[in-house]
Design a protein around this motif. Structure first.
Motif, PDB file in Angstrom:
ATOM      1  N   TYR A  31     -10.503   8.374   6.004  1.00  0.00           N
ATOM      2  CA  TYR A  31     -10.441   6.956   6.393  1.00  0.00           C
ATOM      3  C   TYR A  31     -11.394   6.113   5.552  1.00  0.00           C
ATOM      4  O   TYR A  31     -12.224   6.634   4.804  1.00  0.00           O
ATOM      5  N   GLU A  37      -5.879   6.379   9.331  1.00  0.00           N
ATOM      6  CA  GLU A  37      -6.452   7.522   8.632  1.00  0.00           C
ATOM      7  C   GLU A  37      -5.371   8.516   8.231  1.00  0.00           C
ATOM      8  O   GLU A  37      -4.276   8.519   8.780  1.00  0.00           O
ATOM      9  N   GLY A  77      -7.527   0.023   3.584  1.00  0.00           N
ATOM     10  CA  GLY A  77      -6.925   1.359   3.524  1.00  0.00           C
ATOM     11  C   GLY A  77      -6.624   1.837   2.115  1.00  0.00           C
ATOM     12  O   GLY A  77      -5.965   2.860   1.943  1.00  0.00           O
ATOM     13  N   ILE A  80      -7.395   5.514   1.401  1.00  0.00           N
ATOM     14  CA  ILE A  80      -6.878   6.507   2.357  1.00  0.00           C
ATOM     15  C   ILE A  80      -5.747   7.294   1.673  1.00  0.00           C
ATOM     16  O   ILE A  80      -4.809   6.698   1.156  1.00  0.00           O
TER      17      ILE A  80
END
Lengths: 457, 457
Positions: A31, A37, A77, A80
């Motif tokens: 994450y 995540e 993100g 990720i």
């Protein structure tokens, strides 16, 4: 999938101490500061460009997804590993290779933390203008991948404006360099700009030549509070519209200010509906004059209380308030989303009104923090992701905020990037032909699609 | 080849009045301000994006080379149709679509002349910083294609730094738009930067959203002369190195100054080995202080005579001297090449020495004109192309100058571009992998290679 055999091949490139593949180790790399995540299968910490090149060549041969990571401070993100695979973490490539303030450049590896770069320049009284909120942790590689901004980008511009040259490892493992140590250089395509802001989808930066600038002689900082948020926003548009360009011009709403005050007890005015933190820099005489002009504007827009930072520690206190906002806000609930819509500056008052109306309608708290002089607004919603009903309302609010920004000729992101957070909203601000064109570039540069797959392109 | 049938198809898109294909008409479009020429088969003057799109789609279907042209002021051969075919001249697409100084942007078509854009902004007291020497004639489309610079780019940056968004017609005829009216925008790849500086090899700009900035309150201009050219150059590096950033800092050598004086009789000091024209802008108080600091530096480097422009017309006179240099120099011989090498600013004194030594060795006159604060140098050689022996020496001089720039970690072009002039020198400053990478991009975006073929990629 990374088989034991493939693992052994990677371990022939890097020392086992720089390879993680146990589940409990991998969690930390699943994450960033966004709310989603996705687990990687392994994390590798290269120390040299040559290692990065070999890792990529091997990943390419096995069509293994590769996601680059700096400090993981992205709020969209971007780092990720949406399709799992391998995370290449650049934290060990953190050397400052050359400082040359005479020719106004610095050469660094991607893992250098922004604040460490600033510290290295300080003795020469130079600095690197991009100052994202994460600057004490975030790396230059991440700043480049996201084309990071920050408060003082109002006057100084964003990361892209400071890239003179890059060394980049392509998906194939091939390493290319472009740009130079020259401030002006139009030799060939401006490839730096293709990689800067590409969020690790086109290549991985292994070295950067960055432009640096002299520290201004003087900095003056003032904080002004208003009874009315609309007055606050129109003060911003009036100051910018009149041709004054402060170094920074930050707006906070009441909820944000109170969250900070709860935490930090700085003696801020809890009744203020809107607060502006304004900084000017340059020669002392010019700063004084700018402050004078700004004060006139602030009074004309009914500022209630104006506080000037008389000393460096006063200034530090005002900025601490501003800088701690995100962290303080994040503690109001288990989760937080900080968004990043941008509108032309004349639309800031209207956008502020719309954000508040949207959140009210969905019965959610929203704090507004904005690099207001740029029209770059960070509405923040603290909420609990495990409460499905509430989370649905959070999503509905952002959906409407993105549409409102598009409606006001704004855009989805001023400095955070698209990442996982906003890929599906791209068509709001970009026509299908342009999205196809980005895919054409992606396909040409990374034909197997191993670099940060599952993102916006 | 454009057959009569194909001509008819083009004439179904544009009015015959906007189509040229007679030899005597075509001559004017065979060259720019560089020394080579190559005839087009036809020239078309579109008036709308839709027409540009249809023209490109038709050209694409017939794999017809297409070269875009603005005012033809390029000094590197960029708009010369090296592979003949069709020239698309944008002079009829010259509308200013929107001026919005409140939000700091202007929207224009590519055929707008730089100076006309400045004039349109003047009533609001805003300006567009890029100011190439050709600004009274050159178009914004050409400025974007070449990523044009100019004297005040020292402080303000080059054309790329002012592009917020573009509409571009691709080789296929497909039109894409990207960027926005927002000062900060990291939504997707920074495609503007791919097209800016691509010299018409990737797509043709049909509309541009440009950032504009407020006119500074005050401008102060001084001219300083030196007995020694080395002192002149070191004064530059000393001023820049000390953290002062003038708006412009122009260097002229004795030959250039005397050429101007011969022509214009401005009362310049003919004995001066080097001259600096320095301009600062901003708030009045800051300008005064900067001038004071600059004067100290100039005296420390043995400036002989310093002249301050007291009035607007004095300032105009100093700039007229600087701006007329190229034109005056061009009249010294039938042909002229003005080159554009750039070195890190601390290398300017060394580069000046090397340029003079190289020209001396080949028994050629060389005038040096430089945006010295940026390290961007324009050595100019007047010569006669029809004198084969002399021309060979001219080529030898530039060959050595490029190698000297590369040797000093400089680059081939600061603002003129590569065009026909310097394609073969690219490997001096760019590794083969990077050149291949540019070809990969070119191939992906213009698979048939119809856009400006025969140039650097």
């Amino acid at each position: 999938m990374i088989s034991p055999d493939l693992t052994n091949q990677f371990l022939a490139i890097v020392d086992p101490a720089r390879w993680l593949d146990k589940k409990e180790q991998l969690f930390c790399y699943a994450y960033d500061a966004f709310v989603e995540e996705s687990m990687p299968e392994a994390v590798v910490f290269p120390e040299t460009t040559e290692e990065v090149s070999q890792i990529l060549a091997l990943a390419s041969a096995h069509q293994l997804p590769v996601t680059a990571r700096g400090a993981g401070t992205s709020v969209c993100g971007a780092p990720i590993p949406a399709r799992h695979g391998l995370v290449i973490c650049f934290s060990q490539m953190d050397r400052i290779i050359e400082i040359n303030t005479k020719d106004r450049y610095i050469i660094v590896e991607p893992g250098v933390v922004n604040a460490d770069l600033q510290a290295a320049l300080a003795p020469d009284r130079f600095f690197f203008p991009p100052d994202p909120g994460s600057m004490n942790m975030s790396t230059i590689g991440g700043n480049i991948a996201q084309n990071a901004g920050g408060p003082r980008c109002l006057k100084y511009g964003v990361t892209l404006d400071y890239i003179l040259g890059l060394e980049v490892a392509l998906a194939s493992g091939k390493v290319i360099t472009f740009g130079s140590k020259n401030i002006k250089d139009v030799t060939g395509y401006k490839l730096a700009a293709l990689f800067c802001g590409s969020e690790g989808t086109l290549g991985l930066v292994t070295k950067a030549i960055l432009k640096v600038v002299p520290v201004p002689e003087t900095v003056k900082t003032i904080m002004a509070t208003f009874k009315d948020l609309d007055d606050t926003a129109t003060a911003v548009t009036d100051i910018i519209g009149s041709g004054i360009l402060p170094a920074a011009m930050e707006l906070m709403d009441q909820l944000t200010l109170n969250a900070i005050e709860d935490k930090a007890g700085l003696g801020l005015d809890r009744e203020a509906a809107g607060t502006l933190l304004i900084e000017v820099d340059g020669m002392a005489e010019a700063c004084d004059k700018q402050i004078r002009l700004i004060l006139e504007k602030l009074h004309a827009h009914h500022a209630v209380h104006i506080q000037e930072a008389g000393t460096a520690s006063d200034r530090e206190r005002l900025w601490t308030a501003r800088r701690s906002a995100y962290g303080v806000f994040a503690k109001l609930a288990p989760d937080i989303i900080s968004e990043d819509v941008t509108v032309p500056v004349s639309r800031v008052p209207e956008m502020v009104r719309r954000i508040i109306q949207i959140a009210d309608r969905h019965k959610l708290r929203v704090g507004i923090l904005a690099h207001a002089g740029d029209g770059n607004m960070h509405p923040m919603i603290p909420a609990d992701k495990s409460n499905a009903e509430e989370w649905e309302r959070v999503m509905a609010v952002f959906d409407e905020i993105f549409r409102a920004a598009a409606d006001l000729e704004g855009t989805l992101s001023g400095e955070h990037g698209i990442g996982l957070a906003k890929a599906k909203y791209l068509p709001l601000v970009m026509d299908p032909g342009t999205i196809d064109f980005m895919k054409t570039i992606k396909q040409a540069v990374d034909p197997d699609g191993i670099l940060n797959p599952g993102k916006f392109v």
